[in-house]
Design a protein around this motif. Structure first.
Motif, PDB file in Angstrom:
ATOM      1  N   LEU A 256       0.813  -1.211   0.000  1.00  0.00           N
ATOM      2  CA  LEU A 256       0.000   0.000   0.000  1.00  0.00           C
ATOM      3  C   LEU A 256       0.851   1.268   0.000  1.00  0.00           C
ATOM      4  N   ASP A 257       1.995   1.220   0.655  1.00  0.00           N
ATOM      5  CA  ASP A 257       2.855   2.401   0.736  1.00  0.00           C
ATOM      6  C   ASP A 257       3.463   2.776  -0.612  1.00  0.00           C
ATOM      7  N   LEU A 258       3.478   1.846  -1.562  1.00  0.00           N
ATOM      8  CA  LEU A 258       4.007   2.143  -2.889  1.00  0.00           C
ATOM      9  C   LEU A 258       3.051   2.995  -3.718  1.00  0.00           C
ATOM     10  N   LEU A 259       1.794   3.034  -3.334  1.00  0.00           N
ATOM     11  CA  LEU A 259       0.802   3.803  -4.084  1.00  0.00           C
ATOM     12  C   LEU A 259       0.868   5.251  -3.616  1.00  0.00           C
ATOM     13  N   THR A 260       1.601   6.074  -4.334  1.00  0.00           N
ATOM     14  CA  THR A 260       1.814   7.455  -3.952  1.00  0.00           C
ATOM     15  C   THR A 260       0.963   8.388  -4.800  1.00  0.00           C
ATOM     16  N   GLY A 261       0.780   9.609  -4.302  1.00  0.00           N
ATOM     17  CA  GLY A 261       0.007  10.604  -5.028  1.00  0.00           C
ATOM     18  C   GLY A 261      -1.489  10.440  -4.901  1.00  0.00           C
ATOM     19  N   ILE A 262      -1.946   9.446  -4.137  1.00  0.00           N
ATOM     20  CA  ILE A 262      -3.393   9.212  -3.946  1.00  0.00           C
ATOM     21  C   ILE A 262      -3.678   9.007  -2.457  1.00  0.00           C
ATOM     22  N   ASP A 263      -3.036   9.820  -1.626  1.00  0.00           N
ATOM     23  CA  ASP A 263      -3.143   9.630  -0.179  1.00  0.00           C
ATOM     24  C   ASP A 263      -4.578   9.759   0.330  1.00  0.00           C
ATOM     25  N   ASP A 264      -5.313  10.752  -0.162  1.00  0.00           N
ATOM     26  CA  ASP A 264      -6.696  10.932   0.285  1.00  0.00           C
ATOM     27  C   ASP A 264      -7.557   9.735  -0.113  1.00  0.00           C
ATOM     28  N   GLN A 265      -7.372   9.271  -1.344  1.00  0.00           N
ATOM     29  CA  GLN A 265      -8.139   8.115  -1.821  1.00  0.00           C
ATOM     30  C   GLN A 265      -7.807   6.871  -0.996  1.00  0.00           C
ATOM     31  N   LYS A 266      -6.521   6.695  -0.687  1.00  0.00           N
ATOM     32  CA  LYS A 266      -6.115   5.545   0.132  1.00  0.00           C
ATOM     33  C   LYS A 266      -6.792   5.590   1.495  1.00  0.00           C
ATOM     34  N   ALA A 267      -6.761   6.753   2.121  1.00  0.00           N
ATOM     35  CA  ALA A 267      -7.329   6.873   3.463  1.00  0.00           C
ATOM     36  C   ALA A 267      -8.808   6.516   3.470  1.00  0.00           C
ATOM     37  N   LEU A 268      -9.543   6.997   2.468  1.00  0.00           N
ATOM     38  CA  LEU A 268     -10.980   6.735   2.412  1.00  0.00           C
ATOM     39  C   LEU A 268     -11.274   5.255   2.218  1.00  0.00           C
ATOM     40  N   LEU A 269     -10.589   4.619   1.258  1.00  0.00           N
ATOM     41  CA  LEU A 269     -10.910   3.225   0.953  1.00  0.00           C
ATOM     42  C   LEU A 269     -10.418   2.288   2.041  1.00  0.00           C
ATOM     43  N   VAL A 270      -9.230   2.526   2.565  1.00  0.00           N
ATOM     44  CA  VAL A 270      -8.708   1.653   3.625  1.00  0.00           C
ATOM     45  C   VAL A 270      -9.597   1.739   4.864  1.00  0.00           C
ATOM     46  N   ALA A 271     -10.052   2.935   5.201  1.00  0.00           N
ATOM     47  CA  ALA A 271     -10.929   3.085   6.365  1.00  0.00           C
ATOM     48  C   ALA A 271     -12.238   2.332   6.156  1.00  0.00           C
ATOM     49  N   ASN A 272     -12.836   2.471   4.968  1.00  0.00           N
ATOM     50  CA  ASN A 272     -14.099   1.792   4.695  1.00  0.00           C
ATOM     51  C   ASN A 272     -13.929   0.277   4.707  1.00  0.00           C
ATOM     52  N   THR A 273     -12.846  -0.197   4.076  1.00  0.00           N
ATOM     53  CA  THR A 273     -12.594  -1.639   4.024  1.00  0.00           C
ATOM     54  C   THR A 273     -12.322  -2.179   5.423  1.00  0.00           C
ATOM     55  N   GLY A 274     -11.610  -1.399   6.229  1.00  0.00           N
ATOM     56  CA  GLY A 274     -11.338  -1.819   7.598  1.00  0.00           C
ATOM     57  C   GLY A 274     -12.608  -1.946   8.424  1.00  0.00           C
ATOM     58  N   ARG A 275     -13.540  -1.036   8.225  1.00  0.00           N
ATOM     59  CA  ARG A 275     -14.813  -1.132   8.948  1.00  0.00           C
ATOM     60  C   ARG A 275     -15.561  -2.391   8.552  1.00  0.00           C
ATOM     61  N   HIS A 276     -15.576  -2.676   7.250  1.00  0.00           N
ATOM     62  CA  HIS A 276     -16.255  -3.893   6.799  1.00  0.00           C
ATOM     63  C   HIS A 276     -15.579  -5.138   7.377  1.00  0.00           C
ATOM     64  N   ALA A 277     -14.256  -5.140   7.367  1.00  0.00           N
ATOM     65  CA  ALA A 277     -13.522  -6.296   7.904  1.00  0.00           C
ATOM     66  C   ALA A 277     -13.817  -6.512   9.378  1.00  0.00           C
ATOM     67  N   ALA A 278     -14.082  -5.419  10.076  1.00  0.00           N
ATOM     68  CA  ALA A 278     -14.353  -5.512  11.515  1.00  0.00           C
ATOM     69  C   ALA A 278     -15.816  -5.794  11.829  1.00  0.00           C
ATOM     70  N   GLY A 279     -16.648  -5.906  10.802  1.00  0.00           N
ATOM     71  CA  GLY A 279     -18.062  -6.170  11.024  1.00  0.00           C
ATOM     72  C   GLY A 279     -18.875  -4.929  11.303  1.00  0.00           C
ATOM     73  N   HIS A 280     -18.311  -3.755  11.032  1.00  0.00           N
ATOM     74  CA  HIS A 280     -19.016  -2.497  11.259  1.00  0.00           C
ATOM     75  C   HIS A 280     -19.697  -2.029   9.968  1.00  0.00           C
ATOM     76  N   ALA A 281     -20.512  -1.013  10.086  1.00  0.00           N
ATOM     77  CA  ALA A 281     -21.185  -0.464   8.908  1.00  0.00           C
ATOM     78  C   ALA A 281     -20.151   0.033   7.901  1.00  0.00           C
ATOM     79  N   ALA A 282     -20.353  -0.284   6.620  1.00  0.00           N
ATOM     80  CA  ALA A 282     -19.415   0.122   5.569  1.00  0.00           C
ATOM     81  C   ALA A 282     -20.173   0.258   4.260  1.00  0.00           C
ATOM     82  N   HIS A 283     -19.601   1.052   3.361  1.00  0.00           N
ATOM     83  CA  HIS A 283     -20.249   1.363   2.089  1.00  0.00           C
ATOM     84  C   HIS A 283     -19.814   0.437   0.960  1.00  0.00           C
ATOM     85  N   ASP A 284     -20.688   0.301  -0.037  1.00  0.00           N
ATOM     86  CA  ASP A 284     -20.240  -0.116  -1.362  1.00  0.00           C
ATOM     87  C   ASP A 284     -19.480   1.077  -1.946  1.00  0.00           C
TER      88      ASP A 284
END
Length: 256
Positions: free
Chosen positions: A30-58
């Motif tokens: 993930l650290d190799l994907l540069t120049g898209i920090d905001d996009q990374k933060a949004l998707l990783v946070a959403n995916t993490g919530r889903h992985a934890a069984g919390h509410a998450a978006h498509d």
């Protein structure tokens, strides 16, 4: 009845010919994907919530070709799995939208969180309008809705997925209906993330990140020339340049 699934403890699968097949899974760090920090933060946070069984978006990831949309989906899964999550990725081709209910019937029996991934989705013909409506019905709910342990991630080069000129290709289609379909489908995704053409400084930072990770050096002017010859600056072109550098140096790369 849907066909039986393979082992339900692997990292990734692909839907092929009406069945799930175990897939190789080797996402970029993930650290190799540069120049898209905001996009990374949004998707990783959403995916993490889903992985934890919390509410998450498509999620809909849209924008420039080669900007890192597909890589980010896979890398976000890889990051969570490295931290001990059992989240899985299931990739299905855009042309297989009609098979989503069969796929969901299998995944509903899994106890683990799953991301179903449709890559490079775009409806460019009149047939695509019907497929878009089918996808919209999956996101809306009902008998064909995705199970609670599943979220749908889609990448597209267009924000509204459906081509603006479909109605012009068939006079039987009402332009108002096409516009409504475009907006209705895009609005079904709780998370919409845009990816845009990067400037030269950002692109060189991408190259530098890849090159540093691989132990390679480069001349910025040579890198700019490489991008100019290809008429684009993107994460994909940055990776291609690093592959070129490795080849010139007589090196091999584990990810290419």
């Amino acid at each position: 009845m849907p066909p039986a699934a393979p082992r339900a403890d692997c990292a990734a699968y692909v839907w092929q010919h009406g069945r799930l097949v175990v897939a190789d899974f080797a996402p970029l760090d993930l650290d190799l994907l540069t120049g898209i920090d905001d996009q990374k933060a949004l998707l990783v946070a959403n995916t993490g919530r889903h992985a934890a069984g919390h509410a998450a978006h498509d999620a809909l990831l849209w924008g420039s070709r080669g900007a890192g949309k597909s890589a980010l989906v896979k890398s976000s899964i890889g990051r969570l799995r490295a931290k001990g999550s059992d989240i899985a990725l299931v990739e299905i081709a855009a042309g297989e939208i009609a098979a989503l209910p069969d796929l969901f019937a299998i995944l509903a029996g899994w106890s683990r969180p799953v991301i179903v991934f449709l890559d490079d989705l775009g409806f460019d013909s009149t047939d695509g309008v019907a497929a878009a409506r089918a996808l919209r019905s999956v996101l809306d709910g009902g008998s064909a809705a995705r199970p609670g342990n599943v979220r749908l991630y889609v990448t597209s080069n267009r924000r509204h997925v459906i081509a603006r000129d479909i109605a012009e290709q068939d006079s039987a289609i009402n332009m108002r209906d096409v516009v409504d379909d475009r907006l209705a489908l895009a609005d079904r995704f709780g998370l919409s993330i845009g990816f845009h053409v990067c400037d030269q400084a950002t692109w060189l930072a991408m190259v530098d990140g890849y090159a540093h990770k691989m132990g390679l050096t480069f001349d910025p002017q040579d890198a700019v020339s490489f991008a100019t010859q290809r008429g684009a600056r993107s994460g994909r072109i940055a990776w291609h340049y690093v592959v070129e550098l490795a080849g010139r140096a007589g090196r091999s790369l584990t990810q290419s």
